[in-house]
Design an enzyme around this catalytic site. Structure first.
Site, mmCIF file in Angstrom:
data_model
loop_
_atom_site.group_PDB
_atom_site.id
_atom_site.type_symbol
_atom_site.label_atom_id
_atom_site.label_comp_id
_atom_site.label_asym_id
_atom_site.label_seq_id
_atom_site.Cartn_x
_atom_site.Cartn_y
_atom_site.Cartn_z
ATOM 1 C CB CYS A 22 -83.564 -9.575 71.914
ATOM 2 S SG CYS A 22 -83.051 -11.058 71.031
ATOM 3 C CG ASN A 25 -85.394 -15.273 68.479
ATOM 4 O OD1 ASN A 25 -85.982 -16.139 67.832
ATOM 5 N ND2 ASN A 25 -85.275 -15.366 69.784
ATOM 6 C CB CYS A 27 -77.487 -12.407 71.395
ATOM 7 S SG CYS A 27 -76.306 -12.501 70.029
ATOM 8 N NE ARG A 28 -80.235 -8.072 73.105
ATOM 9 C CZ ARG A 28 -80.708 -6.905 72.697
ATOM 10 N NH1 ARG A 28 -80.827 -5.920 73.580
ATOM 11 N NH2 ARG A 28 -81.058 -6.715 71.444
ATOM 12 C CB SER A 29 -85.063 -13.101 73.081
ATOM 13 O OG SER A 29 -84.801 -13.333 71.731
ATOM 14 C CG ASP A 141 -77.261 -6.080 70.354
ATOM 15 O OD1 ASP A 141 -76.667 -7.177 70.393
ATOM 16 O OD2 ASP A 141 -77.729 -5.585 69.307
HETATM 17 P P1 4NP Z 1 -79.945 -10.012 69.865
HETATM 18 O O1 4NP Z 1 -78.558 -9.518 69.175
HETATM 19 O O2 4NP Z 1 -80.971 -8.946 69.566
HETATM 20 O O3 4NP Z 1 -79.610 -10.098 71.299
HETATM 21 O O4 4NP Z 1 -80.273 -11.343 69.202
HETATM 22 C C1 4NP Z 1 -78.481 -9.191 67.823
HETATM 23 C C2 4NP Z 1 -78.181 -10.161 66.894
HETATM 24 C C3 4NP Z 1 -78.100 -9.849 65.546
HETATM 25 C C4 4NP Z 1 -78.310 -8.549 65.131
HETATM 26 C C5 4NP Z 1 -78.618 -7.575 66.067
HETATM 27 C C6 4NP Z 1 -78.703 -7.891 67.413
HETATM 28 N N1 4NP Z 1 -78.203 -8.216 63.759
HETATM 29 O O5 4NP Z 1 -78.323 -7.024 63.416
HETATM 30 O O6 4NP Z 1 -78.001 -9.106 62.923
#
Ligand code: 4NP
Length: 171
Positions: A22, A25, A27-29, A141
Site C-alpha cells: 500500500c 505500509n 494501515c492496509r498492507s 486508504d
Molecule cells: P496505508 O495508509 O497506505 O494504508 O498504510 C497510509 C498511511 C500513511 C500515509 C498514507 C497512507 N501517509 O501519507 O503518511
C-alpha cells in the site's frame, strides 16, 4: 501400499510467496499481512506460504502499524506486529505475487518493476474482491477516515484474502 498418514509439507503444498503493498505500509498492507498469516495458520498451511508487506513511500519505515489499525485488527483477533519498510527492486525476485491495494499502488509498482517479468507479478487486490456486497473494487486508504474506514479495510481484506487462499492452486 497405503499412503503415509502424514504427508511431508513439500509434497502436499505448492510454495507461494506474496507481498502486500500500500502507500505507507502502516494501515492496509500490514493488515493484509496479518490477516493472511492468520488464515494460513488456521488452515495449517503456514509452511507453504511466505507473506510480507511493504509501502510505496518510506515515511514510516521501522514503525509499527498505525495504532487505529492495530486496535481494530486486535478486536477481530489479529495482532499486527509488522515494521514498515519500503518496496525495493529485489522484492520482485523474492516474491511470486505483488499485490497492490488500489490503482495508484499498481501504477507506482509498475514504475518500480525492473523487468517485464517483474511487471507480470503485480496484481490488484480487486482480482480477489467482490464475494461480499460492497461498492469498492479496491481497498480505500483509511488514514484520514474514522473508525468505519478501518473496519471497512478489515472486512474487504478478510473477504479478498479468503478468496486468495481458495485460489491457491491457480497462483
Ligand atoms: P496505508 O495508509 O497506505 O494504508 O498504510 C497510509 C498511511 C500513511 C500515509 C498514507 C497512507 N501517509 O501519507 O503518511
Amino acid at each position: 501400499m497405503m499412503p503415509p498418514r502424514i504427508i511431508p509439507p513439500h509434497l502436499r503444498c505448492k510454495p507461494v510467496s506474496v507481498l502486500f503493498v500500500c502507500l505507507g505500509n502502516i494501515c492496509r498492507s500490514p493488515a493484509a499481512d496479518g490477516i493472511m498469516h492468520s488464515l494460513v495458520e488456521e488452515h495449517a498451511v503456514a509452511d507453504c506460504w511466505t507473506i510480507d508487506s511493504a509501502g510505496i513511500g518510506g515515511w514510516h519505515v521501522g514503525d509499527l502499524p498505525d495504532k487505529r489499525m492495530r486496535v481494530h485488527a486486535r478486536r477481530r483477533g489479529y495482532e499486527l506486529t509488522h515494521r514498515a519498510r519500503q518496496v525495493r527492486e529485489a522484492d520482485f525476485d523474492r516474491f511470486d505475487l505483488i499485490i497492490g491495494m488500489d490503482a495508484q499502488n499498481i501504477d507506482d509498482l509498475r514504475h518500480i518493476a525492473p523487468t517485464p517479468e517483474a511487471m507480470a507479478k503485480i496484481y490488484p487486490i480487486s482480482r480477489w474482491m467482490g464475494r461480499v456486497a460492497s461498492p469498492y473494487d479496491y481497498v480505500p486508504d483509511p488514514y484520514y477516515d474514522g473508525a468505519e474506514g478501518f473496519e471497512n479495510v478489515l472486512t474487504l481484506l478478510e473477504d479478498a484474502l479468503s478468496a486468495l487462499l481458495s485460489d491457491w492452486s491457480t497462483l
